[in-house]
Design a protein around this motif. Structure first.
Motif, short mmCIF file in Angstrom:
data_model
loop_
_atom_site.label_atom_id
_atom_site.label_comp_id
_atom_site.label_asym_id
_atom_site.label_seq_id
_atom_site.Cartn_x
_atom_site.Cartn_y
_atom_site.Cartn_z
N LYS A 18 -69.20 80.32 -11.32
CA LYS A 18 -67.80 80.43 -10.89
C LYS A 18 -67.58 81.70 -10.05
O LYS A 18 -67.00 81.64 -8.97
CB LYS A 18 -66.85 80.45 -12.10
N THR A 19 -68.04 82.83 -10.56
CA THR A 19 -67.85 84.10 -9.84
C THR A 19 -68.60 84.08 -8.51
O THR A 19 -68.05 84.49 -7.48
CB THR A 19 -68.30 85.27 -10.72
N GLY A 38 -56.76 90.50 -4.81
CA GLY A 38 -56.80 90.00 -6.18
C GLY A 38 -57.80 90.77 -7.02
O GLY A 38 -58.10 91.93 -6.75
N LEU A 39 -58.33 90.10 -8.02
CA LEU A 39 -59.21 90.73 -9.00
C LEU A 39 -60.47 89.91 -9.23
O LEU A 39 -60.41 88.68 -9.27
CB LEU A 39 -58.49 90.86 -10.35
N SER A 40 -61.59 90.59 -9.40
CA SER A 40 -62.81 89.93 -9.84
C SER A 40 -63.32 90.64 -11.09
O SER A 40 -62.97 91.79 -11.34
CB SER A 40 -63.88 89.92 -8.74
N ALA A 41 -64.15 89.94 -11.85
CA ALA A 41 -64.62 90.48 -13.12
C ALA A 41 -66.14 90.32 -13.24
O ALA A 41 -66.64 89.52 -14.03
CB ALA A 41 -63.92 89.79 -14.29
N PRO A 42 -66.90 91.10 -12.46
CA PRO A 42 -68.36 91.00 -12.56
C PRO A 42 -68.85 91.57 -13.90
O PRO A 42 -68.23 92.45 -14.49
CB PRO A 42 -68.85 91.84 -11.39
N ASP A 43 -69.98 91.02 -14.33
CA ASP A 43 -70.53 91.55 -15.58
C ASP A 43 -71.27 92.86 -15.33
O ASP A 43 -71.61 93.19 -14.20
CB ASP A 43 -71.39 90.52 -16.31
N GLU A 109 -61.31 86.42 -13.74
CA GLU A 109 -60.99 85.08 -14.11
C GLU A 109 -59.85 85.10 -15.09
O GLU A 109 -59.48 86.14 -15.60
CB GLU A 109 -62.26 84.37 -14.62
N ILE A 110 -59.27 83.93 -15.35
CA ILE A 110 -58.23 83.80 -16.37
C ILE A 110 -58.95 83.39 -17.64
O ILE A 110 -59.39 82.26 -17.80
CB ILE A 110 -57.17 82.76 -15.95
N ALA A 136 -58.53 80.72 -8.61
CA ALA A 136 -58.72 81.38 -9.90
C ALA A 136 -59.81 80.70 -10.71
O ALA A 136 -59.77 79.48 -10.90
CB ALA A 136 -57.42 81.38 -10.69
N ALA A 137 -60.77 81.48 -11.17
CA ALA A 137 -61.73 80.96 -12.15
C ALA A 137 -61.00 80.94 -13.49
O ALA A 137 -60.21 81.83 -13.80
CB ALA A 137 -62.95 81.86 -12.21
#
Length: 183
Positions: A18-19, A38-43, A109-110, A136-137
């Motif tokens: 998804k990312t 917007g926003l991303s959320a990498p590990d 993601e949400i 949006a993921a």
């Protein structure tokens, strides 16, 4: 008159891509001249193992550590503790800025970690209700609570990341954004 959905939800199991699909879509959109926020959320990884997640403002590059296995305070989501104040800090700037000036808003993601922040929930809802297209993921499988509320919106279209569609999905999503931003 029924309007075309202007929010695209990308779903699939953890580590399905998804990312990566969203990152590649952002690259395609920027190459085509679109501004994306917007926003991303990498590990975050240590010695090859996932130890947490960051939250990144896509437009500015500002970043915060959102969750980590070593944190001892904050809500627990799986094996991680969540720093809600970090989510609040980036959400406070990234999503309103994207609403003001971006051609497309990305939220990756949400999911339960992000939903610990009331500010994130509120700003995500504002983005989804705006005329600006949102990519949006969203966590796979769940249909209840805040995630269910988003999935059940009538102004969304669902795209599933699967092995057969993974490589083509970024172009599909970029074409979707182009189609919803055409007059």
């Amino acid at each position: 008159m029924v309007s075309m959905p202007h929010n695209a939800l990308i779903t699939g199991p953890p580590r399905s891509g998804k990312t990566t699909a969203l990152e590649r879509t952002v690259s395609r959109l920027r190459t085509a001249g679109y501004s994306v926020g917007g926003l991303s959320a990498p590990d975050r990884r240590k010695d090859g193992e996932r130890v947490g997640f960051e939250l990144v403002d896509i437009a500015s590059g500002d970043r915060e550590v959102m969750a980590d296995v070593a944190y001892t305070a904050g809500p627990r989501v799986g094996t991680y503790r969540v720093d809600v104040s970090a989510i609040d800090r980036l959400t406070r700037t990234a999503l309103p800025a994207a609403l003001r000036s971006a051609d497309c808003i990305v939220i990756d993601e949400i999911a339960p970690m992000q939903l610990e922040s009331e500010r994130f929930v509120r700003e995500t809802k504002r983005a989804l209700e705006s005329p600006t297209p949102v990519l949006a993921a969203i966590k796979d499988g769940e249909t209840d609570g805040g995630i269910g509320d988003v999935k059940h919106r009538t102004d969304t279209e669902l795209f599933r990341v699967e092995p057969a569609t993974r490589d083509a999905l970024p172009e599909t999503l970029a074409a979707w954004v182009r189609s919803v931003t055409q007059p």
